[in-house]
Design an enzyme around this catalytic site. Structure first.
Site, short mmCIF file in Angstrom:
data_model
loop_
_atom_site.label_atom_id
_atom_site.label_comp_id
_atom_site.label_asym_id
_atom_site.label_seq_id
_atom_site.Cartn_x
_atom_site.Cartn_y
_atom_site.Cartn_z
N PRO A 66 60.73 -47.16 -0.29
CA PRO A 66 60.09 -48.25 0.45
C PRO A 66 60.81 -48.68 1.74
CG PRO A 66 60.14 -48.75 -1.90
CD PRO A 66 60.95 -47.50 -1.70
N THR A 94 60.06 -44.78 6.11
CA THR A 94 60.11 -45.49 7.40
C THR A 94 61.12 -46.62 7.26
OG1 THR A 94 57.77 -45.05 7.82
CG2 THR A 94 58.79 -46.83 9.09
N LYS A 169 58.90 -43.29 15.53
CA LYS A 169 57.89 -43.84 14.61
C LYS A 169 57.60 -45.32 14.93
CE LYS A 169 55.80 -44.76 10.61
NZ LYS A 169 54.52 -44.27 10.18
N LYS A 244 55.35 -54.51 8.34
CA LYS A 244 56.72 -54.01 8.11
C LYS A 244 57.21 -53.21 9.34
CE LYS A 244 59.09 -50.27 5.81
NZ LYS A 244 59.02 -49.06 5.01
P1 NAD Z 1 55.43 -46.89 -2.57
O1 NAD Z 1 56.00 -48.25 -2.82
O2 NAD Z 1 54.08 -46.55 -3.06
O3 NAD Z 1 56.43 -45.78 -3.18
C1 NAD Z 1 57.81 -45.90 -3.21
C2 NAD Z 1 58.30 -45.30 -4.52
O4 NAD Z 1 59.74 -45.33 -4.53
C3 NAD Z 1 57.84 -46.11 -5.76
O5 NAD Z 1 57.13 -45.25 -6.63
C4 NAD Z 1 59.14 -46.62 -6.36
O6 NAD Z 1 59.12 -46.68 -7.79
C5 NAD Z 1 60.14 -45.59 -5.87
N1 NAD Z 1 61.52 -46.07 -5.86
C6 NAD Z 1 62.01 -47.23 -5.36
N2 NAD Z 1 63.35 -47.29 -5.55
C7 NAD Z 1 63.70 -46.15 -6.17
C8 NAD Z 1 64.94 -45.62 -6.63
N3 NAD Z 1 66.08 -46.30 -6.50
N4 NAD Z 1 64.93 -44.42 -7.24
C9 NAD Z 1 63.78 -43.72 -7.39
N5 NAD Z 1 62.58 -44.16 -6.98
C10 NAD Z 1 62.54 -45.36 -6.38
O7 NAD Z 1 55.55 -46.67 -1.00
P2 NAD Z 1 54.75 -45.58 -0.11
O8 NAD Z 1 53.44 -46.16 0.33
O9 NAD Z 1 54.78 -44.27 -0.80
O10 NAD Z 1 55.68 -45.53 1.19
C11 NAD Z 1 56.93 -44.87 1.18
C12 NAD Z 1 57.50 -44.89 2.59
O11 NAD Z 1 56.58 -44.23 3.48
C13 NAD Z 1 57.68 -46.32 3.15
O12 NAD Z 1 58.88 -46.36 3.88
C14 NAD Z 1 56.45 -46.53 4.04
O13 NAD Z 1 56.69 -47.44 5.10
C15 NAD Z 1 56.25 -45.11 4.57
N6 NAD Z 1 54.86 -44.81 4.99
C16 NAD Z 1 53.80 -45.20 4.21
C17 NAD Z 1 52.51 -44.91 4.63
C18 NAD Z 1 51.31 -45.32 3.79
O14 NAD Z 1 50.18 -45.24 4.30
N7 NAD Z 1 51.50 -45.72 2.52
C19 NAD Z 1 52.28 -44.19 5.83
C20 NAD Z 1 53.38 -43.77 6.57
C21 NAD Z 1 54.68 -44.09 6.14
#
Ligand code: NAD
Length: 299
Positions: A66, A94, A169, A244
């Site tokens: 995250p 990100t 980004k 964010k």
């Molecule tokens: P999300 O919250 O769905 O997934 C994050 C995952 O990380 C969760 O499943 C959580 O359990 C896991 N996690 C957290 N701490 C952990 C740890 N210590 N060990 C193992 N697993 C752990 O978030 P997302 O939507 O998949 O986004 C991930 C990243 O991608 C973010 O930085 C976000 O800004 C970026 N991003 C997201 C999108 C989008 O559309 N969702 C688009 C571009 C970029």
């Protein structure tokens, strides 16, 4: 084919990791969420009981977490010293430029090559293997990262040295936040001035008001290509994530001395939209707040 550890199998990682497995890599996956892990296993990944177990013997370690604090904690407590020093570390989350650079410095001090490789494209692009990766790191590290990222990508672009991927980004998403807000304002005013909105789209999308926010992601239902606007702003790119990224952009503006009044205004607008309950809606749903005839969420 490589042995790849994949940490973080949420909305994005949950789509990305199976694409590496489909490409023939051995993907050892871990997430704190059992449900996320089970889905990745269904997608062809191998279950790991911890980050340490996933990274042991890995040739590459990919993280999709995250925020900066998770990336720093996972690397400092569970990857450094646990993965072989020959492993390439690729962080696709990100996060803020300062944390990215500091984790990359610590990685280098421990003998690891590391790149920041944030993505553009949402959940559908993650699942479809059509993300755009913006990669920061040395030429050598980029050359090693590219073939690993390819099965998840439409494009893999070397943005520059450490932290440059994150910098690209947030600059990109600051433009996106501001152009979306401006596009919503334009349509809202066009409506108040009595213009037919499809006609206004036909004009502006071929005139100088054109942008991606207008032609590929029009915030008005029924106008332009199919977008989240046609599904009551469900799916797509959540306003909370846009907020964010705008906060990260404002931090970077402050630390680099950049003048970003449009970015600051966009941050304030998205903060208001999220405070009013719009955080899980697609970010183009901010048109509902800009013009109350698109139904303003209650304060
Ligand atoms: P999300 O919250 O769905 O997934 C994050 C995952 O990380 C969760 O499943 C959580 O359990 C896991 N996690 C957290 N701490 C952990 C740890 N210590 N060990 C193992 N697993 C752990 O978030 P997302 O939507 O998949 O986004 C991930 C990243 O991608 C973010 O930085 C976000 O800004 C970026 N991003 C997201 C999108 C989008 O559309 N969702 C688009 C571009 C970029």
């Amino acid at each position: 084919m490589a042995r790849i550890a994949f940490i973080g199998l949420g909305h994005m990682g949950g789509g990305m990791a199976p694409n590496l497995a489909k490409a023939g890599h051995e993907v050892r996956a871990f997430d704190l969420s059992e449900e996320a892990l089970a889905q990745a296993v269904e997608g062809g990944c191998i279950r790991a009981g911890s980050t340490e177990e996933a990274v042991k013997d890995a040739e590459a370690v990919i993280t999709m977490l995250p925020a900066g604090k998770h990336v720093a904690e996972v690397h400092r407590d569970h990857v450094f010293g646990k993965a072989p020093s020959s492993a390439l570390l690729i962080d696709c989350s990100t996060i803020d430029v300062a944390t990215a650079r500091s984790v990359e410095e610590d990685a280098a001090a421990q003998g690891y090559a590391m790149v920041d490789a944030p993505v553009s494209g949402g959940i559908a692009a993650a699942a479809g293997g059509t993300l755009t990766f913006m990669v920061g790191g040395s030429d050598e590290a980029f050359a090693r990262a590219q073939p690993i990222l390819d099965p998840m990508a439409k494009a893999v672009i070397h943005a520059g040295g450490p932290g440059a991927g994150q910098a690209a980004k947030i600059c990109n998403n600051m433009i996106l936040g501001a152009t979306m807000a401006a596009t919503c304002e334009g349509f809202a005013m066009a409506k108040k001035l009595g213009l037919d909105l499809q006609t206004f789209f036909d004009i502006s999308s071929k005139a100088s008001g054109q942008s991606w926010s207008m032609t590929s992601y029009c915030p008005v239902p029924g106008v332009g290509p199919e977008t989240p606007a046609d599904h009551d702003y469900e799916g797509g790119f959540a306003a909370a994530l846009m907020l964010k990224d705008l906060k990260l952009a404002m931090d970077a503006a402050q630390s680099s001395g950049a003048y970003t009044p449009m970015g600051a205004e966009a941050e304030e607008l998205f903060q208001r939209f999220v405070d009013r309950g719009g955080g899980s809606k697609d970010f183009s749903g901010i048109i509902k707040m800009i013009d109350d005839s698109w139904k303003v969420p209650e304060e």
